[in-house]
Design an enzyme around this catalytic site. Sequence first.
Site, mmCIF file in Angstrom:
data_model
loop_
_atom_site.group_PDB
_atom_site.id
_atom_site.type_symbol
_atom_site.label_atom_id
_atom_site.label_comp_id
_atom_site.label_asym_id
_atom_site.label_seq_id
_atom_site.Cartn_x
_atom_site.Cartn_y
_atom_site.Cartn_z
ATOM 1 N N CYS A 97 -14.776 -3.431 0.528
ATOM 2 C CA CYS A 97 -13.390 -3.781 0.827
ATOM 3 C C CYS A 97 -12.970 -4.926 -0.098
ATOM 4 C CB CYS A 97 -13.233 -4.169 2.284
ATOM 5 S SG CYS A 97 -14.031 -5.738 2.715
ATOM 6 N N LYS A 111 -5.783 6.963 12.339
ATOM 7 C CA LYS A 111 -6.207 7.469 11.041
ATOM 8 C C LYS A 111 -6.607 8.939 11.149
ATOM 9 C CE LYS A 111 -7.729 2.934 9.424
ATOM 10 N NZ LYS A 111 -8.844 2.117 8.874
ATOM 11 N N CYS A 158 -13.307 -1.568 6.896
ATOM 12 C CA CYS A 158 -12.433 -0.824 5.992
ATOM 13 C C CYS A 158 -13.202 0.031 4.986
ATOM 14 C CB CYS A 158 -11.500 -1.784 5.258
ATOM 15 S SG CYS A 158 -10.260 -2.541 6.339
ATOM 16 N N ARG A 196 0.852 -1.195 0.000
ATOM 17 C CA ARG A 196 0.000 0.000 0.000
ATOM 18 C C ARG A 196 0.887 1.245 0.000
ATOM 19 N NH1 ARG A 196 -3.537 -0.402 4.942
ATOM 20 N NH2 ARG A 196 -4.637 -1.945 3.686
#
Length: 554
Positions: free
Chosen positions: A425, A206, A474, A72
Site C-alpha cells: 500500500c 467492494k 489495502c 482515485r
Amino acid sequence: MTEQSPVERIKRDSHNLRGTLVESLQDPLTGSIREDDTVLIKFHGSYQQDDRDIRDERRRQKLEPAYSFMIRTRLPGGVCTPAQWLQLDEIARRYANGTLRITTRQAFQFHGVIKTELKTTMQAINASLLDTLAACGDVNRNVMASANPVETRAHPVVHEWAKQLSEHLLPKTRAYHEIWLDGAKVSSTEEVEPLYGPTYLPRKFKAAIVVPPVNDVDVFAHDLGFIAIIENGELQGFNLTVGGGMGATHGDAETHPRVADVAGFLQPEQLLAVAEAVLTTQRDFGNRAVRKRARLKYTIEDRGLEWFVAEITRRMGFALEPARPFNFETTGDRFGWTEGFDGRWHLTLRIEAGRVADTAKGPWLTGLREIARVHRGDFRLTPNQNLTIANVEANARAFIDALVVRYGLDRHARATPVALNALACVALPTCALAMAEAERYLPRLSQLVDERLAANGLAGAPLVLRITGCPNGCARPYLAEVALVGKAPGRYNLFYGGDGKGQRLNALHLENVDEPTIVAALDAAFGRYAKERMEGERFGDFAWRAGLVGAQAA
C-alpha cells in the site's frame, strides 16, 4: 432507535453528498476542508491528506499541515485507452506530484493535489472521459475484473459485465456534477437514491469478477464476488461469493479479516439482480452503530450465511443454483508476452508498488508516455499493481519491445519471483492511517526475503509477499504467504500461511517486531522449509503443516 456512528449523521445531513464542499473549496484561509466534508469528499473519489514527513517541522514553524488531496479514478476492470493514459499522465505532471499510481483495485491514484487545483483536476479527469464518483466512500467502489483481456472469447464478456455492474451500482446523486463539473443545480429533496437511500451503506463495499484459474482479483477478499464458470470457451454463469474483507484493527478482537463464502450459482443475466439484492441487504442490516463492525463480512458472521442467502433470495425472487466446480492455481500475473484467442498480443510489465514515475531507477513515466503515443490497443491495470499493454498487433511487437527496453520498463525480465509478485500500500508519508512504511520499504523488504531464500538454497522459489502500513489491508496482506502489517515506525506484525491461490487466510507468527527480528524469523522458517518441505509444497502450506502458525505455534 439504535445509536448510530457520527458518520451516519454526516451522511444523513449531507443533502445527497453535497455537505458544505463548495464552501470548503472556496475558503482561502486554509489548505484543508471542513471536518464533515472530509467524510463526504470520499464519495467523490478523494481523500484529504498531508505530508507526514514534514508535519512536525511545520508544527514547529506554527504552520498548518501541508494539506493535499489524493484522487482515485473509477475504472471498471482497469481498462483505459492510450489517449486516456496520455491525459492522465499530463494531469499527474501538471496538478499532482508527477507520478501515476496503479492501485490494487485496478484504478489510478493521483497524489499531492492542492485544494486550489482540486476542482480543475477533477474537470481534467472528466475531460478524459473518466470520473472519480464512488471510487471511495460508503458505496460500491471500483469493480475489479480479471486482467487478461482475451484469453478466451468469454473474457471480454466478463469485462463487459464488470462495466455494467459498476454503472448499475453507482449513486444517482447529481452532487458530483454540480460541485466539480458546474452542472445544473437540482434540489436535493427531488433526488432519490433507489439503491442506497439517504445514508448510503454502513461502510465501503467492494466487488470483483474473476476468471479461473487465475485469481488475480483475490475474489474471496471482497464483499461481493462472481467466479466466472467457463466451458469450451463460453461463459455459463457465475458462482456468487459474499462476505470477504481484509480490514482489521490492532488489539480489537471484534475485527478481523475474512474470506468470502461461496453462496451458489447464477445465470449471467441474473448478475445485476443478485448484486442489487446483496447490496440492499447490507444497506438494511449492516451495523450502523459501530463502523469497525459495519462491513458485510460481519453482517454475515452475526446472522449466518443461511439467513443471508434466504434474505437475498426473497429480494431477488428466485433461488441460486448449487455452486459449480472451479479451480484456482495462482493470484499472480503472467509477465511478458501472451497471445489472445484472436491473434493479438499482450505484454505485462512489472510496476513495483504500482508507482509510475521518472526516478533514478528509470524514466518509466516518460517511457509509458512514449508507448501510449504509438500504441493502438489499450492498457490494462492489473489487481497486482502491474500494467498490460494489451491488444498489440503481431507486427507491432518489436517496436513496443524496443521502447520497453529503451526506458527500462523490462524489469519483469530481471526480477525474482518475490519481487515480481509483491504488493504494498502507499502508507507513509501521505496515508493518515499508516503506522509504518510500506511502499517505500518494499524494495528493501523484497531484497531481504530474496537473500534469506537464497541463503537457504531456495533462490527463485515462488512466494507471495505483501506489506501494509496499517491493519486495514489495502494490499490484501492477510492472503499472502508472508506478510508484514505495520504496527509502529519500523515495527510490524509478521504473518505466514496464505495458500498462494487467495483462498486461505494467513495467521500471526510474530507481533510488533523490528527488521532484525523479522530477518531472523524468515531465516529460521526458510531453513526448515528447505529441509522439511514436501515435493511441490508452497511455503504457505508448509507454515501450517510445520506449526509455524495456528494452534501448534501457540
